[in-house]
Design an enzyme around this catalytic site. Sequence first.
Site, PDB file in Angstrom:
ATOM      1  N   ASP A  72       5.025  -2.781  15.231  1.00 55.36           N
ATOM      2  CA  ASP A  72       4.566  -3.336  13.944  1.00 55.36           C
ATOM      3  C   ASP A  72       3.460  -2.443  13.374  1.00 55.36           C
ATOM      4  OD1 ASP A  72       4.553  -6.400  12.536  1.00 55.36           O
ATOM      5  OD2 ASP A  72       2.734  -5.210  12.258  1.00 55.36           O
ATOM      6  N   ASN A  80       0.036  -1.030   1.164  1.00 59.74           N
ATOM      7  CA  ASN A  80       0.656  -1.498  -0.093  1.00 59.74           C
ATOM      8  C   ASN A  80      -0.387  -1.712  -1.174  1.00 59.74           C
ATOM      9  OD1 ASN A  80       3.462  -1.726   0.253  1.00 59.74           O
ATOM     10  ND2 ASN A  80       3.267  -3.599   1.431  1.00 59.74           N
ATOM     11  N   HIS A  85       3.465  -0.408  -3.612  1.00 62.18           N
ATOM     12  CA  HIS A  85       4.635  -0.822  -2.828  1.00 62.18           C
ATOM     13  C   HIS A  85       5.561   0.343  -2.509  1.00 62.18           C
ATOM     14  CE1 HIS A  85       7.801  -3.763  -1.746  1.00 62.18           C
ATOM     15  NE2 HIS A  85       6.748  -4.541  -1.541  1.00 62.18           N
ATOM     16  N   ASP A  89       6.961   1.501   1.033  1.00 67.03           N
ATOM     17  CA  ASP A  89       8.365   1.751   1.381  1.00 67.03           C
ATOM     18  C   ASP A  89       8.525   3.124   2.049  1.00 67.03           C
ATOM     19  OD1 ASP A  89       9.044  -0.673   0.341  1.00 67.03           O
ATOM     20  OD2 ASP A  89      10.179   0.082  -1.365  1.00 67.03           O
ATOM     21  N   GLU A 115       7.404  -5.111   8.128  1.00 68.28           N
ATOM     22  CA  GLU A 115       7.006  -3.859   8.776  1.00 68.28           C
ATOM     23  C   GLU A 115       7.203  -3.918  10.281  1.00 68.28           C
ATOM     24  OE1 GLU A 115       5.163  -6.316   8.220  1.00 68.28           O
ATOM     25  OE2 GLU A 115       3.152  -6.202   9.039  1.00 68.28           O
TER      26      GLU A 115
END
Length: 197
Positions: A72, A80, A85, A89, A115
């Site tokens: 994680d 973010n 964002h 990504d 994530e």
Amino acid sequence: MPLRNARGEVTHFAAIERDITAQKAEVSVLRELATTDPLTGVLNRRGFSEHAQGRLAGALRDGQELSLAMIDIDFFKRINDTHGHEVGDQALIHLAGLLRTSFRESDVIGRLGGEEFAVLLPGATLDQSRVLMDRFRTRLATTPLRLHDGRWLGFTASIGVAELDPEKASLATLTKAADSALYAAKHSGRNRVYLAP
Ligand SMILES: Nc1nc2c(ncn2[C@@H]2O[C@H](COP(=O)(O)OP(=O)(O)OP(=O)(O)O)[C@@H](O)[C@H]2O)c(=O)[nH]1
């Protein structure tokens, strides 16, 4: 289907033939879409779970070790919030790319959502997985992502690892154990590998 003459004797057989190659190809594309994460190209939760169930059954049958690692990204919300964002990504794609080039073909890699990623390592003991995962953790921490504006973004991940216990063998049990180890890794400071007891 038999074809008969006026006397009822079979003189010919008729068959309907249809080329189903195109349909088969379509089914396989649909299957791939249903089991792949479109952003990163690794297996999605459903695809991972299907593959993992198969490997788990194989490991139990063959008396083979098997480990599961949950990975994680640390402070992903901050990535973010700070960079947008789209950069978030890009970070997910970056991590998936590093996973793909860090593990064997026979290992199963998936994005379980958000994530969170998972790697199933057939044949690996808890101790071997710890070494592999720590190597991966270091590789991620030392391989920053190049952003479009030329700047570099470094980030880390926390990892929880559990080994299959043939006495309590189910993907759910294994996932729960790896998840608890991940939780412990997060709460003890992040950017580390923790093992399930
Ligand atoms: N860019 C992007 N963000 C996502 C995606 N899926 C989930 N997220 C974001 O992931 C973030 C997860 O944040 P948290 O669960 O608070 O975790 P975190 O900030 O990584 O904190 P720790 O895990 O405790 O280190 C949220 O901001 C979600 O919006 C995605 O596909 N793309």
